[in-house]
Design an enzyme around this catalytic site. Structure first.
Site, PDB file in Angstrom:
ATOM      1  N   ASP A   1     -60.685 -12.419  15.278  1.00  0.00           N
ATOM      2  CA  ASP A   1     -61.554 -11.243  15.345  1.00  0.00           C
ATOM      3  C   ASP A   1     -62.831 -11.488  16.154  1.00  0.00           C
ATOM      4  O   ASP A   1     -63.144 -12.624  16.518  1.00  0.00           O
ATOM      5  CB  ASP A   1     -61.905 -10.759  13.925  1.00  0.00           C
ATOM      6  CG  ASP A   1     -62.234 -11.903  12.967  1.00  0.00           C
ATOM      7  OD1 ASP A   1     -62.574 -13.000  13.439  1.00  0.00           O
ATOM      8  OD2 ASP A   1     -62.142 -11.701  11.747  1.00  0.00           O
TER       9      ASP A   1
ATOM     10  N   HIS B   1     -60.711  -9.692   2.045  1.00  0.00           N
ATOM     11  CA  HIS B   1     -60.346  -9.429   3.440  1.00  0.00           C
ATOM     12  C   HIS B   1     -59.815 -10.690   4.120  1.00  0.00           C
ATOM     13  O   HIS B   1     -60.199 -11.808   3.783  1.00  0.00           O
ATOM     14  CB  HIS B   1     -61.479  -8.757   4.235  1.00  0.00           C
ATOM     15  CG  HIS B   1     -62.630  -9.633   4.607  1.00  0.00           C
ATOM     16  ND1 HIS B   1     -63.936  -9.168   4.658  1.00  0.00           N
ATOM     17  CD2 HIS B   1     -62.714 -10.935   4.989  1.00  0.00           C
ATOM     18  CE1 HIS B   1     -64.733 -10.132   5.047  1.00  0.00           C
ATOM     19  NE2 HIS B   1     -64.027 -11.211   5.251  1.00  0.00           N
TER      20      HIS B   1
ATOM     21  N   GLU C   1     -60.351  -5.007   5.975  1.00  0.00           N
ATOM     22  CA  GLU C   1     -61.041  -4.722   4.725  1.00  0.00           C
ATOM     23  C   GLU C   1     -60.075  -4.058   3.734  1.00  0.00           C
ATOM     24  O   GLU C   1     -59.003  -3.564   4.130  1.00  0.00           O
ATOM     25  CB  GLU C   1     -62.235  -3.791   5.009  1.00  0.00           C
ATOM     26  CG  GLU C   1     -63.273  -4.366   5.977  1.00  0.00           C
ATOM     27  CD  GLU C   1     -64.120  -5.492   5.389  1.00  0.00           C
ATOM     28  OE1 GLU C   1     -63.733  -6.117   4.377  1.00  0.00           O
ATOM     29  OE2 GLU C   1     -65.193  -5.774   5.959  1.00  0.00           O
TER      30      GLU C   1
HETATM   31  C1  F6R Z   1     -63.597 -14.855  10.344  1.00  0.00           C
HETATM   32  C2  F6R Z   1     -62.759 -14.066   9.452  1.00  0.00           C
HETATM   33  C3  F6R Z   1     -63.165 -13.734   8.055  1.00  0.00           C
HETATM   34  C4  F6R Z   1     -63.704 -14.952   7.276  1.00  0.00           C
HETATM   35  C5  F6R Z   1     -64.194 -14.518   5.902  1.00  0.00           C
HETATM   36  C6  F6R Z   1     -64.806 -15.666   5.144  1.00  0.00           C
HETATM   37  O1  F6R Z   1     -62.987 -15.005  11.602  1.00  0.00           O
HETATM   38  O2  F6R Z   1     -61.737 -13.636   9.881  1.00  0.00           O
HETATM   39  O3  F6R Z   1     -62.066 -13.184   7.363  1.00  0.00           O
HETATM   40  O4  F6R Z   1     -62.700 -15.902   7.164  1.00  0.00           O
HETATM   41  O5  F6R Z   1     -65.148 -13.505   6.038  1.00  0.00           O
HETATM   42  O6  F6R Z   1     -65.967 -16.075   5.796  1.00  0.00           O
HETATM   43  P1  F6R Z   1     -66.706 -17.420   5.404  1.00  0.00           P
HETATM   44  O7  F6R Z   1     -65.793 -18.517   5.743  1.00  0.00           O
HETATM   45  O8  F6R Z   1     -67.948 -17.444   6.248  1.00  0.00           O
HETATM   46  O9  F6R Z   1     -66.981 -17.346   3.930  1.00  0.00           O
END
Ligand code: F6R
Length: 241
Positions: free
Chosen positions: A67, A138, A143
């Site tokens: 993403d 997510h 979402e």
């Molecule tokens: C990032 C992504 C998100 C993260 C998720 C957790 O490329 O796709 O789904 O994996 O928001 O984020 P962190 O690791 O920062 O807690």
């Protein structure tokens, strides 16, 4: 589904890193699906360390990121282009041509989504997709409520996701409201998936993932329909399971 429990974040990163390196060594032209954020950072540190000390080659490895924020140019320090360059790519001697991230500043974003889907197809699909998980379940930026049939698409970020990610910005107002993300169907087409979960703030999400029903209200539950998922979770994340 296989669950690997680790003591802490460091051990989770080590276990994930070892699996990825093993895959690269058995398939040097592998296509890796990459995530950003706090969760994979330690894994990327391991890959860099391994590349420098053991010489694992990235000359033929291809990457596709999950993403990117809409509206942030690649040079913006909060863009996922920047994150990947700083935290991984520039340390691996990987050719820029082989690393792919959705373009959040494309003039026609719908076309960009189609281009990205086609690109993944042209690469022969993702061999190993690395995933983190949001507290709301997510995956990528899909979402709650996203159809499991979704392909790369434009999303409106949930308020709690913007709040969670505001830790990297000066204020929540700077956090983009939209992003491009691989869809859930896109993610499920990966041949293998590595889901990383760390910290007490993800414990409820892991509980729901393990014990909850498969529902579009909890996007990560779609992974239960996939036959090659490995979850690596640390002790804090495993608090309720
Ligand atoms: C990032 C992504 C998100 C993260 C998720 C957790 O490329 O796709 O789904 O994996 O928001 O984020 P962190 O690791 O920062 O807690």
């Amino acid at each position: 589904m296989k669950l690997i429990r680790t003591e802490d974040y460091t051990e989770m990163s080590l276990e994930a890193g070892k699996i990825i390196v093993e895959k690269i060594r058995s398939n040097p032209a592998i296509t890796l699906g990459m995530a950003t954020g706090s969760t994979p950072k330690g894994t990327y540190d391991y890959l860099i360390h391994d590349h420098k000390s053991n010489g694992t080659s990235y000359r033929e490895v291809k990457t596709v990121n999950l993403d990117e924020y809409i509206g942030l140019p690649a040079e913006d320090s909060n863009s996922y282009h920047y994150f990947m360059r700083e935290n991984l790519f520039q340390h691996l001697e990987i050719s820029e041509d082989l690393t792919h991230i959705p373009n959040g500043t494309a003039p026609d974003l719908k076309l960009e989504c189609q281009r990205y889907e086609q690109l993944i197809k042209d690469l022969g699909g993702v061999d190993l997709q690395i995933l983190g998980i949001g507290q709301n379940g997510h995956i990528g930026f899909n979402e709650p409520g996203t159809p499991f049939s979704s392909r790369t698409h434009i999303v409106t970020l949930a308020q709690d996701t913007r709040e969670a990610n505001s830790r990297f910005f000066n204020s929540i107002n700077e956090v983009p409201t939209h992003a491009i993300t691989m869809g859930i169907a896109t993610i499920l087409e990966s041949k293998e998936i590595l889901l990383l979960i760390s910290g007490e703030n993800k414990a409820e999400a892991l509980l729901k993932f393990m014990n909850g029903e498969i529902s579009e209200d909890f996007p990560a539950s779609a992974l239960k329909n996939h036959h090659q998922v490995t979850v690596i979770a640390d002790r804090a994340a495993c608090k309720f399971i």
